[in-house]
Design an enzyme around this catalytic site. Structure first.
Site, mmCIF file in Angstrom:
data_model
loop_
_atom_site.group_PDB
_atom_site.id
_atom_site.type_symbol
_atom_site.label_atom_id
_atom_site.label_comp_id
_atom_site.label_asym_id
_atom_site.label_seq_id
_atom_site.Cartn_x
_atom_site.Cartn_y
_atom_site.Cartn_z
ATOM 1 N NE ARG A 184 92.150 99.962 107.968
ATOM 2 C CZ ARG A 184 92.044 99.490 109.204
ATOM 3 N NH1 ARG A 184 92.911 99.848 110.122
ATOM 4 N NH2 ARG A 184 91.059 98.661 109.535
ATOM 5 C CG HIS B 195 85.949 98.751 109.209
ATOM 6 N ND1 HIS B 195 86.563 97.919 108.296
ATOM 7 C CD2 HIS B 195 86.680 98.630 110.359
ATOM 8 C CE1 HIS B 195 87.608 97.333 108.858
ATOM 9 N NE2 HIS B 195 87.707 97.748 110.105
ATOM 10 C CD GLN C 205 85.695 94.867 113.149
ATOM 11 O OE1 GLN C 205 86.890 94.984 112.924
ATOM 12 N NE2 GLN C 205 85.220 93.944 113.969
ATOM 13 C CG ASP D 40 85.044 102.468 116.545
ATOM 14 O OD1 ASP D 40 86.220 102.152 116.846
ATOM 15 O OD2 ASP D 40 84.746 102.965 115.433
ATOM 16 C CB CYS E 252 85.687 97.320 115.601
ATOM 17 S SG CYS E 252 85.934 99.041 116.022
ATOM 18 N NE ARG F 31 88.158 92.577 110.071
ATOM 19 C CZ ARG F 31 88.927 93.672 110.121
ATOM 20 N NH1 ARG F 31 89.110 94.287 111.276
ATOM 21 N NH2 ARG F 31 89.480 94.186 109.042
HETATM 22 N N1 NVA Z 1 86.329 104.154 113.724
HETATM 23 C C1 NVA Z 1 87.655 103.589 113.824
HETATM 24 C C2 NVA Z 1 87.651 102.151 113.457
HETATM 25 C C3 NVA Z 1 88.973 101.454 113.670
HETATM 26 C C4 NVA Z 1 88.954 100.008 113.282
HETATM 27 C C5 NVA Z 1 88.597 104.376 112.936
HETATM 28 O O1 NVA Z 1 88.234 104.716 111.808
HETATM 29 O O2 NVA Z 1 89.719 104.666 113.378
HETATM 30 N N1 CP Z 2 89.271 96.605 113.797
HETATM 31 C C1 CP Z 2 90.262 96.884 112.926
HETATM 32 O O1 CP Z 2 90.037 97.116 111.732
HETATM 33 O O2 CP Z 2 91.507 96.863 113.466
HETATM 34 P P1 CP Z 2 92.842 97.417 112.833
HETATM 35 O O3 CP Z 2 92.701 98.910 112.717
HETATM 36 O O4 CP Z 2 93.927 97.011 113.778
HETATM 37 O O5 CP Z 2 93.035 96.799 111.474
#
Ligand code: NVA
Ligand code: CP
Length: 318
Positions: free
Chosen positions: A102, A129, A132, A230, A270, A298
């Site tokens: 990530r 992502h 997800q 989101d 998500c 997930r």
């Molecule tokens: N768009 C959000 C998704 C979190 C799972 C982010 O990047 O923070």
């Molecule tokens: N939806 C998701 O990726 O959650 P986290 O940021 O908690 O991993």
């Protein structure tokens, strides 16, 4: 070249359907214990950004596949003191059998894949992502085919994403939606409409776009089968928080939207959710909300992604 999962389109729609079948099997048989796909392989799980679901689901999932998950935070590695990504990736490739990352730029996961020589799974970048979006499509197949996870069941469904339609989730859902024939409506303020990069992502692959953009939240919801949102402030955008909340407030998913949606419409997110911002508490708590089934999936879907990659790489002699 070792196969990785860096973009939603790194699997063909047929392969993705196989992954869903595997995920359904893993879900049904989880209580039977470890399925030894990984034969004690060590997999890194590297975070440059915060996480709850991704951290838990990958750590548990890799263990349940017979692997050894090694969770790392970029701040604790020499990378935070200037060691290059190229060298870090080469080192990881010497110790690990696979890597889940990530991070910020899509170029970072691409570099790790290029220099490590091991399969890399994108667990969120600023651009995409895909773990997800695959989970979300899988979850829809479950709810639209009475638990059977049949990919045909979501073809032609109207799926509306509200809020920041230029974020990683919006792009991944547009790509994954097209793979499964879902009509994806991206709905948000003009200044957050999808950037040309989304067209570029489609032009790289043989996939007909099924997405459209509108700034009219009620029109978007009309007859919809899924209303999705989101956070309005993605990780890394915290400085823009006040402005984003102000601009996106007309796009909150609330009961007004459900009134015009299909009677059987579901709410998806998500997560993490900020009730009162992108979604009302009422919708989040309503029987139409399937966010916790979605979150649980997930685990099953990512186990299927990892084991599919391992199988494909073995077939390639990697
Ligand atoms: N768009 C959000 C998704 C979190 C799972 C982010 O990047 O923070
Ligand atoms: N939806 C998701 O990726 O959650 P986290 O940021 O908690 O991993």
């Amino acid at each position: 070249m070792v196969r990785s999962f860096l973009k939603d389109t790194d699997f063909t729609p047929l392969e993705a359907a196989e992954i869903f079948e595997l995920a359904a099997r893993y879900k049904a048989t989880r209580s039977a214990g470890i399925i030894d796909v990984l034969n004690s392989q060590s997999w890194g799980v590297l975070f440059y950004k915060k996480s709850t679901r991704t951290r838990l689901s990958f750590e548990a999932g890799l263990y349940e596949l017979g692997g050894h998950p090694m969770v790392m935070y970029a701040d604790d590695l020499q990378i935070s003191r200037g060691e290059t990504i190229e060298d870090t990736a080469r080192i990881m490739g010497r110790f690990l059998h696979g890597l889940v990352i990530r991070t910020f730029g899509q170029d970072i996961v691409e570099k790790f894949a290029k220099y490590s020589g091991i399969p890399v799974v994108n667990a969120l970048t600023d651009l995409l992502h895909p773990c997800q979006s695959y989970t979300d499509m899988f979850t829809m197949t479950e709810f639209f085919s009475q638990g059977k996870a049949n990919p045909e069941s979501i073809k032609g469904k109207k799926f509306v994403f509200y809020g920041d339609t230029a974020c990683n989730m919006a792009y991944s859902l547009a790509l994954a939606g097209a793979m499964f024939g879902v009509e994806v409506v991206l709905c948000g303020p003009e200044e957050f409409r999808p950037a040309p990069i989304l067209d570029e992502l489609f032009s790289e692959v043989n996939l007909t776009p099924t997405w459209s953009f509108t700034s009219d939240p009620i029109e978007a919801a009309r007859g919809a089968n899924v209303l999705y949102t989101d956070v309005w402030v993605s990780m890394g955008k915290e400085e823009e928080k006040a402005q984003r909340i102000k601009t996106m407030s007309p796009y909150q998913v609330n009961m007004d939207l459900f009134k015009v949606a299909d009677r059987g419409a579901y709410f998806m997110h998500c997560l993490p959710a900020h009730a009162g911002e992108e979604v009302s508490q009422e919708v989040l708590d309503s029987p139409r909300s399937i966010v916790f089934d979605q979150a649980e999936n997930r685990l099953h879907v990512q186990k299927a992604i990892v084991s599919y990659l391992v199988k494909k790489n073995r077939q390639l002699g990697k």
